[in-house]
Design an enzyme around this catalytic site. Structure first.
Site, PDB file in Angstrom:
ATOM      1  N   TYR A 169      -6.930  23.689  -1.088  1.00  0.00           N
ATOM      2  CA  TYR A 169      -8.143  23.254  -1.804  1.00  0.00           C
ATOM      3  C   TYR A 169      -7.777  22.709  -3.178  1.00  0.00           C
ATOM      4  CZ  TYR A 169     -12.539  23.784  -4.442  1.00  0.00           C
ATOM      5  OH  TYR A 169     -13.635  23.575  -5.256  1.00  0.00           O
ATOM      6  N   ILE A 225     -18.318  12.114   5.298  1.00  0.00           N
ATOM      7  CA  ILE A 225     -17.496  11.285   4.391  1.00  0.00           C
ATOM      8  C   ILE A 225     -16.145  10.932   5.014  1.00  0.00           C
ATOM      9  CG2 ILE A 225     -18.597  12.054   2.244  1.00  0.00           C
ATOM     10  CD1 ILE A 225     -16.003  13.770   1.785  1.00  0.00           C
ATOM     11  N   ALA A 267     -17.520  18.340  -0.188  1.00  0.00           N
ATOM     12  CA  ALA A 267     -16.196  18.929   0.006  1.00  0.00           C
ATOM     13  C   ALA A 267     -16.350  20.178   0.858  1.00  0.00           C
ATOM     14  CB  ALA A 267     -15.574  19.325  -1.340  1.00  0.00           C
ATOM     15  N   THR A 310     -22.479  22.828   5.205  1.00  0.00           N
ATOM     16  CA  THR A 310     -22.890  24.009   4.428  1.00  0.00           C
ATOM     17  C   THR A 310     -24.194  23.739   3.673  1.00  0.00           C
ATOM     18  OG1 THR A 310     -21.492  23.300   2.588  1.00  0.00           O
ATOM     19  CG2 THR A 310     -20.542  24.908   4.108  1.00  0.00           C
ATOM     20  N   ARG A 326      -8.242  42.288  -5.067  1.00  0.00           N
ATOM     21  CA  ARG A 326      -7.835  41.333  -4.038  1.00  0.00           C
ATOM     22  C   ARG A 326      -6.478  40.743  -4.406  1.00  0.00           C
ATOM     23  NH1 ARG A 326     -13.352  37.781  -3.333  1.00  0.00           N
ATOM     24  NH2 ARG A 326     -14.218  38.914  -1.576  1.00  0.00           N
ATOM     25  N   ASN A 380     -23.237  15.895   5.570  1.00  0.00           N
ATOM     26  CA  ASN A 380     -23.219  16.232   7.009  1.00  0.00           C
ATOM     27  C   ASN A 380     -23.877  17.591   7.265  1.00  0.00           C
ATOM     28  OD1 ASN A 380     -21.326  18.065   6.139  1.00  0.00           O
ATOM     29  ND2 ASN A 380     -19.706  17.423   7.549  1.00  0.00           N
ATOM     30  N   GLY A 417      -3.781  38.327  -5.314  1.00  0.00           N
ATOM     31  CA  GLY A 417      -3.809  37.015  -5.965  1.00  0.00           C
ATOM     32  C   GLY A 417      -4.997  36.801  -6.901  1.00  0.00           C
TER      33      GLY A 417
HETATM   34  P1  NAD Z   1     -21.629  23.441  -1.126  1.00  0.00           P
HETATM   35  O1  NAD Z   1     -20.830  23.842   0.063  1.00  0.00           O
HETATM   36  O2  NAD Z   1     -22.981  24.021  -1.302  1.00  0.00           O
HETATM   37  O3  NAD Z   1     -21.748  21.852  -1.191  1.00  0.00           O
HETATM   38  C1  NAD Z   1     -20.874  20.964  -0.522  1.00  0.00           C
HETATM   39  C2  NAD Z   1     -21.726  19.942   0.219  1.00  0.00           C
HETATM   40  O4  NAD Z   1     -20.856  19.000   0.866  1.00  0.00           O
HETATM   41  C3  NAD Z   1     -22.572  20.577   1.332  1.00  0.00           C
HETATM   42  O5  NAD Z   1     -23.878  20.084   1.263  1.00  0.00           O
HETATM   43  C4  NAD Z   1     -21.873  20.162   2.612  1.00  0.00           C
HETATM   44  O6  NAD Z   1     -22.750  20.085   3.717  1.00  0.00           O
HETATM   45  C5  NAD Z   1     -21.307  18.809   2.192  1.00  0.00           C
HETATM   46  N1  NAD Z   1     -20.158  18.389   3.008  1.00  0.00           N
HETATM   47  C6  NAD Z   1     -19.074  19.130   3.326  1.00  0.00           C
HETATM   48  N2  NAD Z   1     -18.231  18.419   4.093  1.00  0.00           N
HETATM   49  C7  NAD Z   1     -18.803  17.182   4.242  1.00  0.00           C
HETATM   50  C8  NAD Z   1     -18.419  16.014   4.942  1.00  0.00           C
HETATM   51  N3  NAD Z   1     -17.276  15.955   5.662  1.00  0.00           N
HETATM   52  N4  NAD Z   1     -19.226  14.932   4.887  1.00  0.00           N
HETATM   53  C9  NAD Z   1     -20.381  14.975   4.204  1.00  0.00           C
HETATM   54  N5  NAD Z   1     -20.803  16.068   3.533  1.00  0.00           N
HETATM   55  C10 NAD Z   1     -20.024  17.159   3.560  1.00  0.00           C
HETATM   56  O7  NAD Z   1     -20.708  23.748  -2.389  1.00  0.00           O
HETATM   57  P2  NAD Z   1     -20.998  23.591  -3.957  1.00  0.00           P
HETATM   58  O8  NAD Z   1     -20.668  24.887  -4.602  1.00  0.00           O
HETATM   59  O9  NAD Z   1     -22.331  22.965  -4.188  1.00  0.00           O
HETATM   60  O10 NAD Z   1     -19.831  22.573  -4.350  1.00  0.00           O
HETATM   61  C11 NAD Z   1     -20.062  21.217  -4.725  1.00  0.00           C
HETATM   62  C12 NAD Z   1     -18.765  20.650  -5.263  1.00  0.00           C
HETATM   63  O11 NAD Z   1     -18.371  21.357  -6.437  1.00  0.00           O
HETATM   64  C13 NAD Z   1     -17.585  20.749  -4.298  1.00  0.00           C
HETATM   65  O12 NAD Z   1     -16.807  19.578  -4.410  1.00  0.00           O
HETATM   66  C14 NAD Z   1     -16.809  21.947  -4.805  1.00  0.00           C
HETATM   67  O13 NAD Z   1     -15.450  21.874  -4.458  1.00  0.00           O
HETATM   68  C15 NAD Z   1     -17.036  21.804  -6.300  1.00  0.00           C
HETATM   69  N6  NAD Z   1     -16.840  23.056  -7.045  1.00  0.00           N
HETATM   70  C16 NAD Z   1     -17.743  24.072  -6.945  1.00  0.00           C
HETATM   71  C17 NAD Z   1     -17.559  25.247  -7.693  1.00  0.00           C
HETATM   72  C18 NAD Z   1     -18.544  26.385  -7.659  1.00  0.00           C
HETATM   73  O14 NAD Z   1     -18.372  27.351  -8.436  1.00  0.00           O
HETATM   74  N7  NAD Z   1     -19.576  26.341  -6.823  1.00  0.00           N
HETATM   75  C19 NAD Z   1     -16.420  25.390  -8.516  1.00  0.00           C
HETATM   76  C20 NAD Z   1     -15.507  24.333  -8.562  1.00  0.00           C
HETATM   77  C21 NAD Z   1     -15.749  23.162  -7.850  1.00  0.00           C
HETATM   78  C1  UD2 Z   2     -13.071  31.153  -7.813  1.00  0.00           C
HETATM   79  C2  UD2 Z   2     -13.462  30.439  -6.539  1.00  0.00           C
HETATM   80  C3  UD2 Z   2     -12.301  30.470  -5.612  1.00  0.00           C
HETATM   81  C4  UD2 Z   2     -11.042  29.906  -6.281  1.00  0.00           C
HETATM   82  C5  UD2 Z   2     -10.737  30.703  -7.539  1.00  0.00           C
HETATM   83  C6  UD2 Z   2      -9.562  30.103  -8.281  1.00  0.00           C
HETATM   84  C7  UD2 Z   2     -15.835  30.652  -6.099  1.00  0.00           C
HETATM   85  C8  UD2 Z   2     -16.898  31.343  -5.321  1.00  0.00           C
HETATM   86  N1  UD2 Z   2     -14.589  31.103  -5.910  1.00  0.00           N
HETATM   87  O1  UD2 Z   2     -12.807  32.490  -7.460  1.00  0.00           O
HETATM   88  O2  UD2 Z   2     -12.651  29.707  -4.472  1.00  0.00           O
HETATM   89  O3  UD2 Z   2     -11.277  28.555  -6.638  1.00  0.00           O
HETATM   90  O4  UD2 Z   2     -11.881  30.651  -8.411  1.00  0.00           O
HETATM   91  O5  UD2 Z   2      -9.230  30.884  -9.366  1.00  0.00           O
HETATM   92  O6  UD2 Z   2     -16.088  29.718  -6.837  1.00  0.00           O
HETATM   93  N2  UD2 Z   2     -15.545  40.054  -6.356  1.00  0.00           N
HETATM   94  C9  UD2 Z   2     -15.911  41.353  -6.193  1.00  0.00           C
HETATM   95  N3  UD2 Z   2     -16.771  41.651  -5.191  1.00  0.00           N
HETATM   96  C10 UD2 Z   2     -17.274  40.710  -4.348  1.00  0.00           C
HETATM   97  C11 UD2 Z   2     -16.891  39.364  -4.546  1.00  0.00           C
HETATM   98  C12 UD2 Z   2     -16.015  39.065  -5.566  1.00  0.00           C
HETATM   99  O7  UD2 Z   2     -15.451  42.254  -6.913  1.00  0.00           O
HETATM  100  O8  UD2 Z   2     -18.069  41.048  -3.450  1.00  0.00           O
HETATM  101  C13 UD2 Z   2     -14.622  39.748  -7.466  1.00  0.00           C
HETATM  102  C14 UD2 Z   2     -13.429  38.917  -7.086  1.00  0.00           C
HETATM  103  O9  UD2 Z   2     -12.401  39.721  -6.576  1.00  0.00           O
HETATM  104  C15 UD2 Z   2     -13.100  38.292  -8.444  1.00  0.00           C
HETATM  105  C16 UD2 Z   2     -14.469  38.114  -9.112  1.00  0.00           C
HETATM  106  O10 UD2 Z   2     -15.355  38.966  -8.411  1.00  0.00           O
HETATM  107  O11 UD2 Z   2     -12.323  39.155  -9.210  1.00  0.00           O
HETATM  108  C17 UD2 Z   2     -15.013  36.712  -9.027  1.00  0.00           C
HETATM  109  O12 UD2 Z   2     -14.937  36.274  -7.676  1.00  0.00           O
HETATM  110  P1  UD2 Z   2     -15.465  34.836  -7.168  1.00  0.00           P
HETATM  111  O13 UD2 Z   2     -15.016  34.668  -5.772  1.00  0.00           O
HETATM  112  O14 UD2 Z   2     -16.909  34.698  -7.480  1.00  0.00           O
HETATM  113  O15 UD2 Z   2     -14.746  33.822  -8.139  1.00  0.00           O
HETATM  114  P2  UD2 Z   2     -13.181  33.607  -8.449  1.00  0.00           P
HETATM  115  O16 UD2 Z   2     -13.117  33.131  -9.859  1.00  0.00           O
HETATM  116  O17 UD2 Z   2     -12.370  34.771  -8.139  1.00  0.00           O
END
Ligand code: NAD
Ligand code: UD2
Length: 314
Positions: A142, A55, A76, A35, A269, A32, A271
């Site tokens: 989440y 979705i 998501a 993001t 931060r 959609n 938590g």
């Molecule tokens: P992202 O936000 O770039 O990708 C999510 C995508 O889903 C986007 O393109 C968004 O437009 C789409 N979307 C959201 N809601 C929707 C809906 N209702 N219908 C259709 N499309 C929708 O994020 P990402 O980092 O690429 O994450 C991808 C997946 O990986 C997610 O499920 C996220 O929870 C998971 N994930 C990511 C990380 C990370 O470090 N990036 C860590 C753990 C899990």
């Molecule tokens: C990840 C996820 C978060 C949650 C968490 C669960 C991402 C982006 N975040 O957080 O959504 O699932 O895991 O444990 O995937 N920090 C700084 N300066 C900044 C930004 C971040 O110091 O400008 C620190 C932050 O406080 C943390 C570390 O960097 O200690 C990593 O932060 P993050 O948000 O990239 O990832 P995380 O593992 O905390």
């Protein structure tokens, strides 16, 4: 194969789409674009079809899945903070949306189902490294929805013969990651701020560490999971089993950018976890996963990408 990728316009999804097309699959993206971005995708590719849809919409999901051999479900609300601020809306996407995808898989007899779960389901654990048998403690909507999705997927496996591959991603980074929110991945924030010569903040002493995974390593694994016949059906951690702390990240960025970074240290931060490290033996053994991009290399490529992007937007 014909593969439905939900969230294919997002950070991780768009890298996966590129790789699946390179491997000559037909790819249907359902997104959609809340993001995600169309500009992340090779719009003119003849093997790519894009469905702009949600979705949460059952008909859209069923139509998108029709004729597919596999589903990779990445769509998501990926922001934990958004799930805290708006639990009902995110739940409808993150759990109900998953159930709709599973129903569509059942309806169309699609067996291969690859799912993006998260290390967030382990919560604030002191255990190091975190293995798949570490007690689960989902602390946010989440995380709760990701864990419930895992349970639903397992139900469809037992009940209807689904062949799932479920991955618990640790901290993924790389090009196209959106740095625009304070809760965006720390690497994307540091990269953008370095390039724009803006100050950056470290929350805490910078000694907190994460198990960072470069996105190309992740999507190679996801593409393999789509193609493999009998992967492990149990959830698997996706980390590299290596720790990098924020001070080390900053040193690396200083080295290759040649810039003197403006860094301030503030209170941790609430938590925030100190260290996060994956036990990745399962994914290495069952999926033959091996990292090709050490953090320093991935960082370098990512930096160059943000640099090009900032130059092209001038
Ligand atoms: P992202 O936000 O770039 O990708 C999510 C995508 O889903 C986007 O393109 C968004 O437009 C789409 N979307 C959201 N809601 C929707 C809906 N209702 N219908 C259709 N499309 C929708 O994020 P990402 O980092 O690429 O994450 C991808 C997946 O990986 C997610 O499920 C996220 O929870 C998971 N994930 C990511 C990380 C990370 O470090 N990036 C860590 C753990 C899990
Ligand atoms: C990840 C996820 C978060 C949650 C968490 C669960 C991402 C982006 N975040 O957080 O959504 O699932 O895991 O444990 O995937 N920090 C700084 N300066 C900044 C930004 C971040 O110091 O400008 C620190 C932050 O406080 C943390 C570390 O960097 O200690 C990593 O932060 P993050 O948000 O990239 O990832 P995380 O593992 O905390």
């Amino acid at each position: 194969m014909k593969i439905l990728v939900t969230g294919g316009g997002g950070f991780i999804g768009s890298h996966l789409v590129d790789l699946l097309l390179k491997r000559e699959h037909v790819v249907i993206v359902l997104d959609n674009f809340s993001t995600g971005k169309r500009s992340n995708l090779p719009l003119e590719h003849p093997q790519l079809k894009i469905i702009e849809g949600d979705i949460r919409d059952t008909d859209t999901v069923f139509q998108a899945a029709e004729g597919c051999d596999a589903i990779v479900h990445l769509a998501a609300v990926a922001s934990v903070q958004a799930s805290v601020d708006e639990p009902i809306g995110t739940h409808e996407v993150n759990l109900v949306g998953t159930v709709k995808l599973l129903e569509a898989a059942k309806q169309h007899s699609i067996k291969r189902f690859v799912f993006a779960s998260s290390a967030a389901i382990y919560g604030n654990t002191e255990v190091m490294p975190v293995s798949e048998s570490t007690p689960l403690s989902p602390l946010t909507p989440y995380a709760a929805d990701k864990l419930a999705s895992e349970y639903y997927i397992d139900f469809y496996r037992r009940q209807y013969g689904l062949s799932p591959a479920v991955f618990r991603f640790f901290n993924i980074f790389g090009p196209r990651q959106d740095p625009s929110s304070p809760y965006s991945g720390v690497i994307s924030i540091f990269m953008q701020r370095t390039i724009n010569d803006q100050p950056m903040t470290v929350f805490g002493d910078g000694e907190q560490s994460r198990d960072f995974v470069y996105v190309a390593d992740l999507v190679q694994l996801l593409a393999d999971a789509v193609e493999k016949q009998n992967p492990n059906h149990l959830p698997m951690n996706v980390g590299n089993g290596t720790q990098t702390n924020l001070n080390q990240l900053l040193d690396l960025i200083r080295d290759f950018s040649g810039k003197k970074l403006a860094v301030s240290y503030e209170e941790s931060r609430l938590g925030d976890i100190k260290h996060s490290l994956a036990d990745n033996r399962a994914v290495c053994e069952k999926m033959d996963y091996h990292r090709q991009y050490p953090v320093a290399l991935g960082l370098r490529i990512t930096y160059d990408w943000y640099l090009t992007k900032s130059e092209s937007s001038i």
